[in-house]
Design a protein around this motif. Structure first.
Motif, short mmCIF file in Angstrom:
data_model
loop_
_atom_site.label_atom_id
_atom_site.label_comp_id
_atom_site.label_asym_id
_atom_site.label_seq_id
_atom_site.Cartn_x
_atom_site.Cartn_y
_atom_site.Cartn_z
N ALA A 146 80.34 49.13 15.43
CA ALA A 146 81.07 47.86 15.63
C ALA A 146 82.04 47.98 16.81
CB ALA A 146 81.83 47.51 14.36
N GLY A 147 82.30 46.83 17.43
CA GLY A 147 83.33 46.80 18.47
C GLY A 147 82.83 47.11 19.87
N ASN A 148 81.53 47.24 20.03
CA ASN A 148 80.98 47.55 21.36
C ASN A 148 80.27 46.38 22.01
OD1 ASN A 148 81.52 50.49 21.63
ND2 ASN A 148 80.34 50.59 19.73
N GLY A 149 80.27 45.22 21.33
CA GLY A 149 79.58 44.07 21.91
C GLY A 149 78.08 44.09 21.73
N TYR A 150 77.58 45.02 20.89
CA TYR A 150 76.12 45.10 20.71
C TYR A 150 75.56 43.85 20.03
CZ TYR A 150 76.55 50.09 21.85
OH TYR A 150 76.80 51.29 22.48
N ALA A 151 76.29 43.34 19.04
CA ALA A 151 75.80 42.14 18.34
C ALA A 151 75.68 40.97 19.31
CB ALA A 151 76.71 41.80 17.16
N THR A 152 76.69 40.82 20.15
CA THR A 152 76.67 39.72 21.13
C THR A 152 75.50 39.89 22.10
OG1 THR A 152 79.07 39.62 20.98
CG2 THR A 152 78.05 38.50 22.86
N GLU A 153 75.32 41.12 22.56
CA GLU A 153 74.24 41.38 23.52
C GLU A 153 72.86 41.11 22.90
OE1 GLU A 153 74.92 44.94 25.80
OE2 GLU A 153 72.77 45.25 26.13
N ALA A 154 72.68 41.55 21.65
CA ALA A 154 71.39 41.34 20.97
C ALA A 154 71.19 39.86 20.65
CB ALA A 154 71.32 42.19 19.71
N ALA A 155 72.25 39.21 20.19
CA ALA A 155 72.13 37.80 19.80
C ALA A 155 71.88 36.92 21.01
CB ALA A 155 73.38 37.35 19.05
N ARG A 156 72.42 37.32 22.16
CA ARG A 156 72.16 36.54 23.38
C ARG A 156 70.65 36.57 23.70
NH1 ARG A 156 76.39 38.13 26.69
NH2 ARG A 156 77.54 36.26 26.14
N THR A 157 70.05 37.71 23.45
CA THR A 157 68.59 37.80 23.63
C THR A 157 67.85 36.89 22.65
OG1 THR A 157 68.87 40.06 24.39
CG2 THR A 157 66.65 39.42 23.69
N ALA A 162 66.33 26.64 14.99
CA ALA A 162 66.19 28.04 14.56
C ALA A 162 67.52 28.53 14.01
CB ALA A 162 65.75 28.92 15.73
N GLU A 163 67.44 29.57 13.19
CA GLU A 163 68.65 30.23 12.71
C GLU A 163 68.59 31.68 13.17
OE1 GLU A 163 69.17 30.00 8.46
OE2 GLU A 163 70.58 31.68 8.46
N ILE A 164 69.72 32.17 13.65
CA ILE A 164 69.78 33.58 14.07
C ILE A 164 70.87 34.30 13.28
CG2 ILE A 164 68.91 33.13 16.40
CD1 ILE A 164 71.84 33.40 17.40
N GLY A 165 70.84 35.64 13.33
CA GLY A 165 71.86 36.43 12.64
C GLY A 165 71.91 37.83 13.20
N TRP A 166 72.79 38.64 12.65
CA TRP A 166 72.93 40.03 13.10
C TRP A 166 73.57 40.84 11.99
CZ3 TRP A 166 74.48 35.68 15.78
CH2 TRP A 166 75.78 35.23 15.51
N ILE A 167 73.03 42.04 11.83
CA ILE A 167 73.53 42.99 10.83
C ILE A 167 73.58 44.33 11.54
CG2 ILE A 167 73.04 44.15 8.64
CD1 ILE A 167 71.13 41.55 8.20
N PHE A 168 74.77 44.92 11.66
CA PHE A 168 74.88 46.19 12.38
C PHE A 168 75.59 47.23 11.53
CE2 PHE A 168 73.68 43.55 15.86
CZ PHE A 168 73.05 44.41 16.75
N LEU A 185 68.14 53.58 14.64
CA LEU A 185 68.41 52.17 14.36
C LEU A 185 69.91 51.95 14.23
CD1 LEU A 185 66.86 49.48 13.46
CD2 LEU A 185 67.44 50.17 11.12
N ILE A 186 70.44 50.98 14.98
CA ILE A 186 71.88 50.66 14.82
C ILE A 186 72.09 49.32 14.13
CG2 ILE A 186 72.55 52.03 16.84
CD1 ILE A 186 73.07 49.24 18.25
N GLY A 187 71.02 48.55 13.96
CA GLY A 187 71.19 47.27 13.28
C GLY A 187 69.94 46.43 13.46
N GLU A 188 70.03 45.19 13.02
CA GLU A 188 68.88 44.28 13.13
C GLU A 188 69.37 42.90 13.49
OE1 GLU A 188 67.09 44.32 9.05
OE2 GLU A 188 68.95 45.47 9.11
N VAL A 189 68.48 42.15 14.13
CA VAL A 189 68.77 40.75 14.44
C VAL A 189 67.58 39.89 14.01
CG1 VAL A 189 70.51 41.08 16.21
CG2 VAL A 189 68.12 41.19 16.85
#
Lengths: 194, 198
Positions: free
Chosen positions: B117-128, B106-112, B90-94
């Motif tokens: 950090a710094g790899n764009g994973y939050a952006t990639e997951a949040a786009r989904t 709706a409300e969205i969020g991200w916790i990694f 697990l690297i984080g949750e959305v």
């Protein structure tokens, strides 16, 4: 470390006297006054309720008179705004407790159009803010308004509030998607303005 | 109320969702070590308005969210666990939350975990998450709340095409200090316009 706000709760309803106004508890015989503006399209246009029938105004009045204690989140007060020189009820003003943990309040006002432009709403709002910050101990007070409601926005600015949000089309009201502004002021900003 | 379209709910978490580099999938008890690891970190807790959690508290929290796998009513929320490709770590949750059925928001969020950090994973997951909100659930508006000091999260919002709509001063008291909040938002037609332009 900051100090948390310490709310003075439970807080029982109190009337508020200002220079020209008495903010008092609604009475059931205020129905004519309340209905005189709640039945007007030019008043309700920017409110979160539609033009009311007399029966609906009656129910609103009953709900308002039932609010006597501020103890838990969602509690609030509704003051009838009475002109002291002639006893005329010209509008009302609310204060609600949004959060105990964060000591947040919300203020809102409605004035009959015949009595707008005379500074009554400003005077009433100053009285309620003084109570909210100095006696109840709130940390922050917000006001939510329709961006087309220029009179209310001007009042927020006179009160020293700051526009903190412009929500784009965040709710559906009266047949269209509608924006919201949120204005707010902190207790220390209020004190600095006194 | 209105003649607006209705949401396509309930939405139930089922098969894992693959993105370019990530898999969004259900949380499991096997995630506890990693989950407790990042929820125990003060620099994670600082921005998500919770005290750092003990392992026991983390386990209780994780069990709560494992049990919730569908959204239907206002206030319902689910968390997707995020992993990189086939590595189950697990690297984080959305999270996705239905803020308002009536206003289709709706409300969205991200916790990694800070180490990814710094790899764009939050952006990639949040786009989904935005795709799920707009294309699957039929939301009209999606918002994200974040600590006003959380520059990394503000940048995620901006990369997603979200607009900053609020800066609330000192609207939260947490961990001994008054905190300010940003709200970002995007509407469905803005999302579609951005997606079509590529």
């Amino acid at each position: 470390m900051d100090e948390p706000a310490k709310l003075n709760l439970p807080f029982e309803f109190v009337p508020i006297d200002t220079e020209r106004l008495r903010l008092r508890h609604y009475r059931l015989d205020d129905l004519d006054a309340l209905h005189s503006w709640r039945s007007r399209e030019d008043v309700t246009r920017y409110q979160d309720y539609d033009v009311q029938t007399r029966e609906e105004s009656q129910r609103s009045l009953e709900r308002a008179t039932a609010r006597v204690t501020m103890a838990v989140q969602g509690d609030g007060f509704v003051w009838a705004i009475e002109r002291r020189d002639d006893g005329q009820v010209i509008g009302d003003i609310i204060l609600f407790l949004d959060s105990i943990e964060h000591a947040l309040g919300e203020i809102g006002w409605t004035l009959h159009p015949d009595y707008q432009g005379k500074g009554y709403a400003t005077e009433a709002a100053r009285g309620v803010m003084k109570l909210a910050f100095e006696t109840i101990g709130m940390h922050r007070i917000k006001a939510n308004l329709d961006p087309r409601n220029h009179a209310s926005e001007a009042l927020c600015l006179r009160l020293g509030m700051r526009r903190e949000a412009h929500y784009v089309e965040d709710f559906w009201s009266k047949g269209e998607w509608t924006d919201s502004y949120i204005y707010a002021i902190l207790a220390r900003e209020w004190r600095a303005n006194q | 109320m209105s003649d607006q379209p209705k949401l396509s709910t309930p939405y139930v978490q089922n098969e894992p969702i693959r993105t370019d580099r990530l898999i969004l999938r259900r949380l499991t008890l096997d995630d506890l070590d990693r989950y407790a690891d990042y929820y125990g970190k003060p620099d994670v807790a600082r921005y998500i308005l919770t005290l750092p959690l003990s392992r026991e508290e983390s386990e209780a929290e994780l069990r709560t969210w494992i049990a919730r796998d569908r959204v239907e009513q206002s206030g319902d929320m689910i968390f997707f666990g995020v992993q990189i490709g086939g590595d189950p770590t697990l690297i984080g949750e959305v999270p996705i939350k239905i803020a308002s059925v009536e206003h289709r928001t709706a409300e969205i969020g991200w916790i990694f975990h800070p180490e990814v950090a710094g790899n764009g994973y939050a952006t990639e997951a949040a786009r989904t998450l935005l795709e799920i909100c707009f294309d699957v659930l039929g939301m009209r508006r999606v918002v994200a709340y974040l600590d006003a000091r959380n520059d990394a999260s503000a940048n995620v919002c901006k990369r997603l095409g979200m607009r900053q709509e609020a800066h609330f001063r000192e609207n939260l008291f947490n961990l001994g200090e008054w905190k300010s909040t940003f709200v970002f938002a995007i509407l469905d037609d803005e999302w579609r316009g951005a997606t079509e332009r590529g």
